[in-house]
Design a protein around this motif. Structure first.
Motif: not given
Length: 608
Positions: A399-409, A450-455
């Motif tokens: 979940e945290d990895c996904a949050a980083w890839c969404a906009e967290g980066w 893989h920084r794509d929030p809509n993937m």
């Protein structure tokens, strides 16, 4: 030096500690020097007090390379503590170890010392998945009792509360359970497996029977911190007694007997009460409630059946609404979605779905309300036994990895360094520096690419598995159950699956999102807080159950109390006065007596 510059040179925990100064109980706990038990009511700031105190002890009382062990109730609680400590500049795994009692026993007692103590086990010890545990448990029952019945709660509770196998009570209290449990543990040993309860039971055996193990633990962890003590059961209590009052490890324990709601799993609030009365312990009470208004506090104490003297920090008293929906649980769900939620959103222009929680008794009620919410087109986070996504330490990390890839980066939250550190903890069998650097590099490369929030989550996760995650899950013996959870997550998010619509951004918001309504059982809501709480299915005969013993009724009161005290501003109590059981039989017992007591309390404050 100017005061501003002086503050800038102080460590974060010292600056945070200033927030405790005006609260007598919090400040007393912060300044404690020996064994301390903090009895903390709902919304009393116990997690903030605990984390600031822990940071202080780590900086001032424990010298490198020694550290502090912190035990908490479940992985979600551990996750929250790690997050809070990270904000104070302290990372898990360096000098503080944070985890459940199961992980503490496995990592710090069983794996290092069981073989040295010559326990008759098949080495190396492997953690059984939940599926393996269930299959072996059923096989043990078939071989000993020879009949099929719902054994789970009876089996687990007996094993967790009867700890002395040589005591006469082991056989006399429930011979069938004792026989089945011993056969089950024999089967685990035969397959070289250890289950979650076994981690704690073996850990208890080792610390109670080997002084050198106690000395080794005291040398490594001169301080032991226990959060949610009231939920952790008899084995943990005995481990604490042994390590802290025999081996001399300093204890900081936090809990609330009034929030002990896991009696079915072996929890007993009296264990914390007895601990707080020991002469070697300083006891501190936190009575100021920073969450609930005064009306909600008074209502919750009425439901509990005992006054606690809690005071609200807020001027706003809060409000409680009572809603009778005569056509049953489906009618309740429809009314909640079409009337209660829209009206509460209208009352405050900045209120969002994420500020609201719907609490219910079990997964069957969860199915009803989830259907109603889905029909409204709302996003929601669901926590109960029928949730197709079941979390684990690895899925929390994902979940945290996904949050980083969404906009967290963009914001640096979560931090890449924290994701990498936790990844290396999972890959504990990688010893060589080159192997660990390669694992770190591969993770950073995957997340960056893989920084794509809509993937769609399925494709993101499938690619993650392909690029190394699957090898870690297959290789690491402590991740076998996590592997099952991740594989199931991949299945339910696949095309045609119930969570097909999950995106990377959606998944990254599972830890709490402003546009996701919260659906959770009363048990799972513990430790959480919301602006608005809606409790449904409040029928006499369900809470409390019509044949509950007095002990069980007290626990049901505590469950209801926990539900009420999740709310900051509004509570909505929804009932029909009747219900049907799973076999279709109808019961017309009226609404819960707990609702009666709450309504009386809020209608006549002077009589309360």
């Amino acid at each position: 030096m100017s005061p501003v510059n002086a503050d800038s040179n102080r460590p974060p925990y010292m600056l945070a500690a200033e927030q405790l100064r005006d609260n007598k109980g919090q400040w007393e706990a912060y300044n404690s020097r020996g064994n301390c038990v903090i009895l903390a009511g709902p919304g009393s700031g116990k997690t903030k007090t605990l984390t600031i105190k822990l940071a202080s002890m780590l900086a001032e009382d424990v010298h490198t390379p020694r550290g502090i062990a912190c035990i908490t109730f479940n992985n979600q609680c551990a996750r929250e503590l790690k997050k809070r400590l990270s904000g104070l500049g302290i990372e898990d795994g360096r000098r503080v170890s944070i985890g459940t009692v199961h992980s503490f026993c496995l990592k710090h007692i069983v794996l290092p010392y069981a073989k040295l103590a010559r326990l008759p086990k098949k080495y190396t010890i492997t953690v059984a998945s939940i599926g393996e545990s269930q299959r072996l448990q059923q096989k043990a029952i078939d071989l000993t009792i020879g009949r099929n019945e719902r054994w789970g709660p009876r089996f687990d509770r007996y094993r967790r509360t009867n700890l002395d196998r040589n005591a006469p009570e082991w056989w006399s209290q429930d011979e069938e359970a004792a026989l089945a449990i011993e056969k089950y543990e024999e089967l685990l040993d035969k397959h070289g497996l250890i289950d979650f309860d076994g981690m704690v039971l073996i850990g208890l055996y080792l610390v109670e029977n080997f002084q050198w193990i106690r000395k080794a633990l005291a040398a490594r962890f001169p301080i032991l911190v226990v959060d949610e003590y009231q939920d952790l059961g008899y084995a943990l209590d005995r481990i604490v007694q042994c390590l802290c009052f025999e081996a001399g490890i300093r204890l900081l324990a936090v809990g609330d007997p009034d929030q002990s709601i896991y009696g079915f799993a072996g929890a007993d609030p009296s264990l914390l009460e007895k601990l707080a009365k020991r002469k070697e312990v300083k006891t501190v009470h936190l009575r100021l409630n920073y969450r609930c208004g005064s009306t909600i506090i008074k209502a919750s104490e009425a439901a509990l059946g005992e006054r606690r003297g809690f005071r609200s920090w807020y001027d706003e008293p809060g409000v409680i609404f009572f809603h009778e929906r005569p056509d049953g649980i489906t009618d309740q769900a429809e009314f909640i979605c079409k009337t209660i939620i829209p009206s509460t959103l209208e009352r405050y222009s900045n209120r969002q779905l994420g500020d609201i929680a719907i609490l219910y008794l079990d997964k069957n009620d969860g199915d009803v309300i989830a259907q109603a919410v889905s029909e409204m087109g709302w996003k929601f986070i669901r926590v109960d036994g029928n949730n197709p996504y079941q979390p684990s330490p690895v899925t929390y990390w994902l979940e945290d990895c996904a949050a980083w890839c969404a906009e967290g980066w963009r914001s640096g939250r979560p931090r890449m360094s924290d994701l990498v550190r936790r990844w290396l903890v999972f890959n504990e069998s990688l010893r060589a520096d080159l192997e660990r650097r390669t694992a770190q590099t591969d993770l950073v490369r995957f997340l960056y690419n893989h920084r794509d929030p809509n993937m769609p989550l399925y494709y993101w996760l499938a690619q993650f598995m392909h690029e190394g995650l699957v090898f870690t899950l297959e290789r690491e013996p402590r991740l076998r159950d996590d592997r099952v959870k991740v594989e199931n997550l991949l299945k339910v998010t696949s095309p045609g699956g119930p969570l097909e619509a999950f995106t990377v951004a959606y998944f990254g918001g599972q830890g709490g999102s402003p546009d996701h309504l919260n659906l959770t059982t009363l048990h799972s809501a513990k430790g959480l807080e919301y602006n608005v709480v809606i409790m449904m299915g409040l029928e006499q005969g369900r809470i409390p159950y019509y044949s509950d013993s007095e002990t069980t009724i007290r626990e049901k009161r505590r469950i209801f109390y926990v539900g009420l005290t999740r709310a900051r501003h509004e509570v909505h109590l929804v009932y029909s006065g009747w219900y049907t059981n799973p076999y279709g039989r109808e019961f017309k017992n009226g609404r819960s007596v707990f609702v009666d007591e709450v309504e009386k309390a809020v209608a006549s404050v002077d009589d309360f």
